[in-house]
Motif scaffolding. Structure first.
Motif, PDB file in Angstrom:
ATOM      1  N   LEU A  13     -11.246 -25.380 -21.300  1.00 30.57           N
ATOM      2  CA  LEU A  13     -10.224 -26.175 -20.633  1.00 30.57           C
ATOM      3  C   LEU A  13      -9.787 -25.538 -19.311  1.00 30.57           C
ATOM      4  O   LEU A  13      -9.590 -26.231 -18.321  1.00 30.57           O
ATOM      5  CB  LEU A  13      -9.008 -26.339 -21.549  1.00 30.57           C
ATOM      6  N   PHE A  14      -9.652 -24.217 -19.294  1.00 34.70           N
ATOM      7  CA  PHE A  14      -9.259 -23.515 -18.072  1.00 34.70           C
ATOM      8  C   PHE A  14      -9.744 -22.082 -18.150  1.00 34.70           C
ATOM      9  O   PHE A  14     -10.142 -21.589 -19.204  1.00 34.70           O
ATOM     10  CB  PHE A  14      -7.737 -23.551 -17.874  1.00 34.70           C
ATOM     11  N   TYR A  26      -7.787 -21.791 -12.899  1.00 36.33           N
ATOM     12  CA  TYR A  26      -8.468 -23.012 -12.466  1.00 36.33           C
ATOM     13  C   TYR A  26      -8.789 -23.867 -13.686  1.00 36.33           C
ATOM     14  O   TYR A  26      -8.898 -23.375 -14.804  1.00 36.33           O
ATOM     15  CB  TYR A  26      -9.739 -22.700 -11.666  1.00 36.33           C
ATOM     16  N   TRP A  27      -8.911 -25.179 -13.432  1.00 36.36           N
ATOM     17  CA  TRP A  27      -9.156 -26.138 -14.509  1.00 36.36           C
ATOM     18  C   TRP A  27     -10.648 -26.436 -14.592  1.00 36.36           C
ATOM     19  O   TRP A  27     -11.268 -26.813 -13.594  1.00 36.36           O
ATOM     20  CB  TRP A  27      -8.396 -27.436 -14.255  1.00 36.36           C
ATOM     21  N   LEU A  28     -11.209 -26.295 -15.780  1.00 36.08           N
ATOM     22  CA  LEU A  28     -12.586 -26.695 -16.040  1.00 36.08           C
ATOM     23  C   LEU A  28     -12.639 -28.204 -16.319  1.00 36.08           C
ATOM     24  O   LEU A  28     -11.584 -28.825 -16.492  1.00 36.08           O
ATOM     25  CB  LEU A  28     -13.127 -25.891 -17.217  1.00 36.08           C
ATOM     26  N   PRO A  29     -13.847 -28.819 -16.333  1.00 35.99           N
ATOM     27  CA  PRO A  29     -13.903 -30.284 -16.435  1.00 35.99           C
ATOM     28  C   PRO A  29     -13.098 -30.883 -17.574  1.00 35.99           C
ATOM     29  O   PRO A  29     -12.371 -31.868 -17.373  1.00 35.99           O
ATOM     30  CB  PRO A  29     -15.401 -30.552 -16.588  1.00 35.99           C
ATOM     31  N   ASP A  30     -13.192 -30.331 -18.789  1.00 38.04           N
ATOM     32  CA  ASP A  30     -12.434 -30.917 -19.898  1.00 38.04           C
ATOM     33  C   ASP A  30     -10.932 -30.748 -19.696  1.00 38.04           C
ATOM     34  O   ASP A  30     -10.142 -31.643 -20.022  1.00 38.04           O
ATOM     35  CB  ASP A  30     -12.862 -30.286 -21.230  1.00 38.04           C
ATOM     36  N   GLY A  31     -10.514 -29.608 -19.173  1.00 34.86           N
ATOM     37  CA  GLY A  31      -9.095 -29.413 -18.882  1.00 34.86           C
ATOM     38  C   GLY A  31      -8.614 -30.340 -17.791  1.00 34.86           C
ATOM     39  O   GLY A  31      -7.485 -30.838 -17.835  1.00 34.86           O
ATOM     40  N   ALA A  32      -9.481 -30.582 -16.801  1.00 38.14           N
ATOM     41  CA  ALA A  32      -9.125 -31.502 -15.722  1.00 38.14           C
ATOM     42  C   ALA A  32      -8.927 -32.914 -16.253  1.00 38.14           C
ATOM     43  O   ALA A  32      -8.064 -33.656 -15.763  1.00 38.14           O
ATOM     44  CB  ALA A  32     -10.195 -31.487 -14.635  1.00 38.14           C
ATOM     45  N   LEU A 302      -5.509 -38.563 -25.268  1.00 34.68           N
ATOM     46  CA  LEU A 302      -5.474 -37.396 -24.391  1.00 34.68           C
ATOM     47  C   LEU A 302      -6.735 -36.543 -24.510  1.00 34.68           C
ATOM     48  O   LEU A 302      -6.978 -35.668 -23.677  1.00 34.68           O
ATOM     49  CB  LEU A 302      -4.240 -36.555 -24.746  1.00 34.68           C
ATOM     50  N   ALA A 303      -7.546 -36.764 -25.518  1.00 33.79           N
ATOM     51  CA  ALA A 303      -8.708 -35.915 -25.780  1.00 33.79           C
ATOM     52  C   ALA A 303      -9.720 -35.981 -24.635  1.00 33.79           C
ATOM     53  O   ALA A 303      -9.994 -37.058 -24.101  1.00 33.79           O
ATOM     54  CB  ALA A 303      -9.388 -36.349 -27.081  1.00 33.79           C
ATOM     55  N   PRO A 304     -10.270 -34.834 -24.220  1.00 27.69           N
ATOM     56  CA  PRO A 304     -11.278 -34.851 -23.144  1.00 27.69           C
ATOM     57  C   PRO A 304     -12.444 -35.786 -23.454  1.00 27.69           C
ATOM     58  O   PRO A 304     -12.899 -36.542 -22.601  1.00 27.69           O
ATOM     59  CB  PRO A 304     -11.738 -33.391 -23.076  1.00 27.69           C
ATOM     60  N   THR A 305     -12.968 -35.719 -24.690  1.00 30.56           N
ATOM     61  CA  THR A 305     -13.958 -36.674 -25.167  1.00 30.56           C
ATOM     62  C   THR A 305     -13.324 -37.446 -26.308  1.00 30.56           C
ATOM     63  O   THR A 305     -12.932 -36.856 -27.312  1.00 30.56           O
ATOM     64  CB  THR A 305     -15.236 -35.963 -25.655  1.00 30.56           C
ATOM     65  N   GLN A 306     -13.214 -38.743 -26.143  1.00 27.54           N
ATOM     66  CA  GLN A 306     -12.576 -39.565 -27.170  1.00 27.54           C
ATOM     67  C   GLN A 306     -13.549 -40.002 -28.250  1.00 27.54           C
ATOM     68  O   GLN A 306     -13.178 -40.135 -29.421  1.00 27.54           O
ATOM     69  CB  GLN A 306     -11.941 -40.796 -26.511  1.00 27.54           C
ATOM     70  N   VAL A 307     -14.781 -40.250 -27.841  1.00 30.61           N
ATOM     71  CA  VAL A 307     -15.794 -40.752 -28.766  1.00 30.61           C
ATOM     72  C   VAL A 307     -17.087 -39.987 -28.539  1.00 30.61           C
ATOM     73  O   VAL A 307     -17.520 -39.816 -27.392  1.00 30.61           O
ATOM     74  CB  VAL A 307     -16.065 -42.259 -28.552  1.00 30.61           C
ATOM     75  N   VAL A 308     -17.689 -39.502 -29.607  1.00 35.47           N
ATOM     76  CA  VAL A 308     -19.031 -38.960 -29.524  1.00 35.47           C
ATOM     77  C   VAL A 308     -19.950 -39.900 -30.309  1.00 35.47           C
ATOM     78  O   VAL A 308     -19.631 -40.303 -31.428  1.00 35.47           O
ATOM     79  CB  VAL A 308     -19.107 -37.515 -30.054  1.00 35.47           C
TER      80      VAL A 308
END
Length: 401
Positions: A13-14, A26-32, A302-308
């Motif tokens: 996340l960061f 810094y924010w990583l993609p999922d944290g962003a 709010l989840a970075p990935t909502q559906v897998v």
């Protein structure tokens, strides 16, 4: 509770780097993604409550902060001014708060009593020269992205506006799953650097006590802003350390400093009151708290990935890709190249919805769903599954359906 510093890095996340400096993560993609989703949530909440959004610079001339009172009362917590040189010897400062900028924006246009209240909001950067020893993860940083707002209103409106701001804070906390440990009325203390105007302090305190009349709170001296008392909504981390997340403040001082005015029904100029308020505080601190509250298993919205989407074999990969393309959600396809179905299910344990597509589902245009909290949905047409997930992934829905 979990430690957000450890879990936030494990979940990508960061992170931080010594070359960037302490207190500057810094924010990583999922944290962003989490941060952006929070930004959109709070902007929508504010818009529905009658706020209008602005953007203002993170820099201001030193004179701006001398006028606001920050330089004389707060300069120890500010970064040193930067000398621009030239004949005029201008100096600019990284702002420690947004209120002086918003006061200037209000002052830039004439206002009638009919225009008030003016509710001005911004998700803006501010900077605090925090000592290295108090910095940690996202909860205490030097570069802050603050959900800030200022309401400019008449004296008759101030109690209602402050009360509405506190209710907005409580509404947001309910959606986010935040449970404050206490409400604090923060008052000036002996020896602090506070604006010397007892009458203004008395008036502001009286308003906030009225706002808190139906809430259990504790009055604490020495925690006020330099210009006025405030309501602090306190949270605690996993180690029991307490910090302030959201605030509501009443300010009679800065409207006077900036000579703010509106034209009243009598045709004369009158002084507005400023209500400072932050619904979710800084994005850094609220994300730190949410990581700890939810252990990385964020609510579905709010989840970075909502559906897998998990195709059982290579034959179902095209159907999985088609499902992902048709979903207005944050979806990731994880095919057989990522391991067995069981291994992929375990790896996606924090994703709210796992959509499994096997040969039977692909042939019939169906999808089955595994829920993060346990349980399954029976196979159903793809459109029906998507509609059900979308409904469960709205803010406040919690994703438990």
């Amino acid at each position: 509770m979990h430690d957000h510093r450890k879990l936030g890095r494990e979940l990508d996340l960061f992170d931080s780097d010594p070359l960037m400096g302490a207190g500057l993560p810094y924010w990583l993609p999922d944290g962003a993604v989490v941060r952006h989703t929070l930004e959109e949530f709070v902007r929508d909440l504010e818009r529905r409550a009658g706020y209008r959004h602005v953007y203002s610079p993170v820099l201001g001339k030193r004179e701006l902060f001398e006028l606001s009172g920050h330089w004389s009362h707060y300069s120890e917590d500010m970064f040193p001014p930067m000398d621009l040189g030239g004949e005029r010897g201008e100096q600019v400062v990284l702002r420690p708060s947004l209120c002086p900028h918003h006061a200037l924006i209000f002052r830039s246009r004439p206002h009638s009593y009919r225009d008030l209240p003016v509710r001005m909001a911004e998700l803006g950067g501010m900077y605090r020269a925090e000592l290295s020893g108090v910095l940690g993860g996202l909860s205490r940083v030097r570069a802050i992205q603050l959900n800030d707002a200022h309401v400019f209103c008449t004296p008759d409106q101030v109690a209602d506006e402050a009360r509405a701001a506190l209710e907005l804070v409580r509404r947001a906390h309910r959606v986010l799953g935040i449970e404050p440990v206490r409400y604090r009325l923060s008052l000036p203390g002996a020896g602090g650097k506070y604006v010397a105007d007892p009458e203004l302090w008395r008036r502001a305190e009286a308003v906030l006590r009225e706002v808190l009349s139906d809430v259990d709170f504790e009055a604490v001296e020495g925690e006020a802003a330099f210009y006025g008392p405030k309501i602090d909504v306190q949270i605690a981390d996993g180690a029991g350390r307490e910090s302030t997340l959201s605030t509501v403040q009443v300010d009679f001082h800065q409207p006077r400093q900036f000579d703010l005015s509106y034209v009243g029904p009598d045709g004369a100029k009158h002084r507005p009151v400023m209500v400072h308020r932050s619904i979710i505080g800084s994005l850094e601190r609220v994300v730190a708290h949410l990581i700890e509250v939810h252990g990385g298993a964020f609510p579905a919205w709010l989840a970075p990935t909502q559906v897998v989407v998990l195709p059982v074999s290579e034959a179902e990969v095209p159907c999985a890709a088609e499902f992902a393309e048709s979903a207005d959600l944050r979806v990731e396809v994880r095919g057989p190249e990522r391991g067995s179905l069981g291994a992929r299910v375990r790896a996606a344990r924090l994703v709210p919805f796992q959509v499994v597509i096997g040969a039977r589902e692909a042939a019939a245009g169906l999808a089955s769903v595994r829920l993060r909290e346990g349980g399954k949905w029976e196979p159903a047409p793809v459109a029906e599954v998507l509609a059900r997930i979308s409904a469960a992934a709205r803010p406040g829905a919690g994703g438990r359906r």
